[in-house]
Write a protein that holds these residues in place. Structure first.
Motif, PDB file in Angstrom:
ATOM      1  N   LEU A 105       0.835  -1.210   0.000  1.00  0.00           N
ATOM      2  CA  LEU A 105       0.000   0.000   0.000  1.00  0.00           C
ATOM      3  C   LEU A 105       0.865   1.253   0.000  1.00  0.00           C
ATOM      4  N   SER A 106       1.941   1.229   0.744  1.00  0.00           N
ATOM      5  CA  SER A 106       2.861   2.366   0.772  1.00  0.00           C
ATOM      6  C   SER A 106       3.446   2.631  -0.615  1.00  0.00           C
ATOM      7  N   ARG A 107       3.842   1.575  -1.300  1.00  0.00           N
ATOM      8  CA  ARG A 107       4.399   1.739  -2.647  1.00  0.00           C
ATOM      9  C   ARG A 107       3.346   2.203  -3.642  1.00  0.00           C
ATOM     10  N   LEU A 108       2.120   1.705  -3.512  1.00  0.00           N
ATOM     11  CA  LEU A 108       1.046   2.178  -4.393  1.00  0.00           C
ATOM     12  C   LEU A 108       0.849   3.679  -4.229  1.00  0.00           C
ATOM     13  N   LYS A 109       0.845   4.141  -2.996  1.00  0.00           N
ATOM     14  CA  LYS A 109       0.684   5.578  -2.751  1.00  0.00           C
ATOM     15  C   LYS A 109       1.803   6.371  -3.405  1.00  0.00           C
ATOM     16  N   ARG A 110       3.034   5.867  -3.316  1.00  0.00           N
ATOM     17  CA  ARG A 110       4.168   6.554  -3.949  1.00  0.00           C
ATOM     18  C   ARG A 110       4.047   6.547  -5.468  1.00  0.00           C
ATOM     19  N   MET A 111       3.317   5.575  -6.019  1.00  0.00           N
ATOM     20  CA  MET A 111       3.082   5.494  -7.461  1.00  0.00           C
ATOM     21  C   MET A 111       1.915   6.399  -7.880  1.00  0.00           C
ATOM     22  N   GLN A 112       1.390   7.177  -6.947  1.00  0.00           N
ATOM     23  CA  GLN A 112       0.257   8.076  -7.193  1.00  0.00           C
ATOM     24  C   GLN A 112      -1.054   7.337  -7.437  1.00  0.00           C
ATOM     25  N   ALA A 113      -1.165   6.109  -6.913  1.00  0.00           N
ATOM     26  CA  ALA A 113      -2.434   5.388  -6.995  1.00  0.00           C
ATOM     27  C   ALA A 113      -3.484   6.159  -6.208  1.00  0.00           C
ATOM     28  N   ARG A 114      -4.728   6.047  -6.627  1.00  0.00           N
ATOM     29  CA  ARG A 114      -5.818   6.742  -5.940  1.00  0.00           C
ATOM     30  C   ARG A 114      -6.532   5.842  -4.948  1.00  0.00           C
ATOM     31  N   GLY A 115      -6.365   4.499  -5.107  1.00  0.00           N
ATOM     32  CA  GLY A 115      -7.022   3.587  -4.187  1.00  0.00           C
ATOM     33  C   GLY A 115      -6.746   2.146  -4.536  1.00  0.00           C
ATOM     34  N   CYS A 116      -7.275   1.282  -3.686  1.00  0.00           N
ATOM     35  CA  CYS A 116      -7.043  -0.152  -3.830  1.00  0.00           C
ATOM     36  C   CYS A 116      -8.283  -0.900  -3.349  1.00  0.00           C
ATOM     37  N   CYS A 117      -8.564  -2.023  -3.993  1.00  0.00           N
ATOM     38  CA  CYS A 117      -9.699  -2.843  -3.571  1.00  0.00           C
ATOM     39  C   CYS A 117      -9.288  -4.307  -3.576  1.00  0.00           C
ATOM     40  N   LEU A 118     -10.118  -5.133  -2.929  1.00  0.00           N
ATOM     41  CA  LEU A 118      -9.798  -6.553  -2.804  1.00  0.00           C
ATOM     42  C   LEU A 118     -11.013  -7.338  -2.363  1.00  0.00           C
TER      43      LEU A 118
END
Length: 178
Positions: A105-118
Motif C-alpha cells: 500500500l505504501s508503494r502504491l501511494k508513492r506510485m500516485q495510486a488513488r485507491g485499492c480494492c480486494l
C-alpha cells in the motif's frame, strides 16, 4: 519474526518460489479454487503486475503479494486490486502478510495510486483501512467480503472489474489464452 523480514520486488529468479508459496498457502482453503498461482502467472504474462513483492526470511521467499490495475465503471483511473497474497503456512501469523500489505500500500501511494480494492476476510483487512463501500460493487461477490481504501479521500461509484487474468485456470504462456 517481523524484524527478519525483507520485502522486495520480485525478480525472475523468484517465479518458481512464488508459485510454490502460493500453492502451499491456498492448498487447504475451502474458498480457493486452487488457481491463484495461475492468476499470478497470467498477470505476469499480460504485463499488468503493477507491483509484485516477495517477503524473504533468511534468504528464502516465504510470502508474495500482487497488485494489478482494476477498471471502474465510473471512469476513475489509478485504482488497483490487491491479490493474490500468500504466505507459507508454517510461517503464517508472524506478521509477514501484514508487512507485505503495508509495504504494498505504501508503494502504491508513492506510485500516485488513488485507491485499492480486494476480496478478502473482513477481520483481516480492516486494520489496513479497507472498508466495505456500498457505492462500489464487484459483481458476483458478496459485499461483506469486498473492500476498498481510497488514498485521495474520494471513493468511486459503480462496478469494479479485475483483469481478465483472474479467470485463469491453467498455465498460459500468453496472456490472451487465459
Amino acid at each position: 519474526m517481523t524484524s527478519n523480514i525483507k520485502i522486495r520486488n520480485e525478480t525472475n529468479n523468484d517465479i518458481a518460489a512464488i508459485a510454490e508459496v502460493t500453492v502451499a498457502a491456498f492448498r487447504d482453503l475451502e474458498i480457493s479454487n486452487q488457481t491463484e498461482h495461475f492468476i499470478i502467472d497470467a498477470l505476469r504474462a499480460a504485463e499488468v503486475l503493477a507491483l509484485s513483492l516477495v517477503a524473504e526470511v533468511d534468504g528464502r521467499v516465504v510470502g508474495h503479494i500482487a497488485f494489478s490495475p482494476v477498471t471502474l465503471s465510473d471512469g476513475t483511473r489509478d485504482w488497483y486490486g490487491l491479490g493474490p497474497i500468500s504466505v507459507l503456512p508454517q510461517v503464517q501469523r508472524r506478521g509477514i502478510g501484514q508487512a507485505l500489505v503495508r509495504e504494498g500500500l505504501s508503494r502504491l501511494k508513492r506510485m500516485q495510486a488513488r485507491g485499492c480494492c480486494l476480496v478478502g476476510h473482513p477481520e483481516y483487512y480492516r486494520r489496513f483501512g479497507f472498508e466495505n463501500c456500498p457505492q462500489l460493487v464487484f459483481e458476483g461477490v458478496p459485499p461483506e467480503v469486498f473492500f476498498a481504501v481510497s488514498f485521495d479521500g474520494t471513493m468511486p461509484r459503480g462496478t469494479v472489474a479485475f483483469h481478465k487474468a483472474f479467470a485463469a485456470v491453467g498455465r498460459s504462456s500468453r496472456a490472451n489464452e487465459v
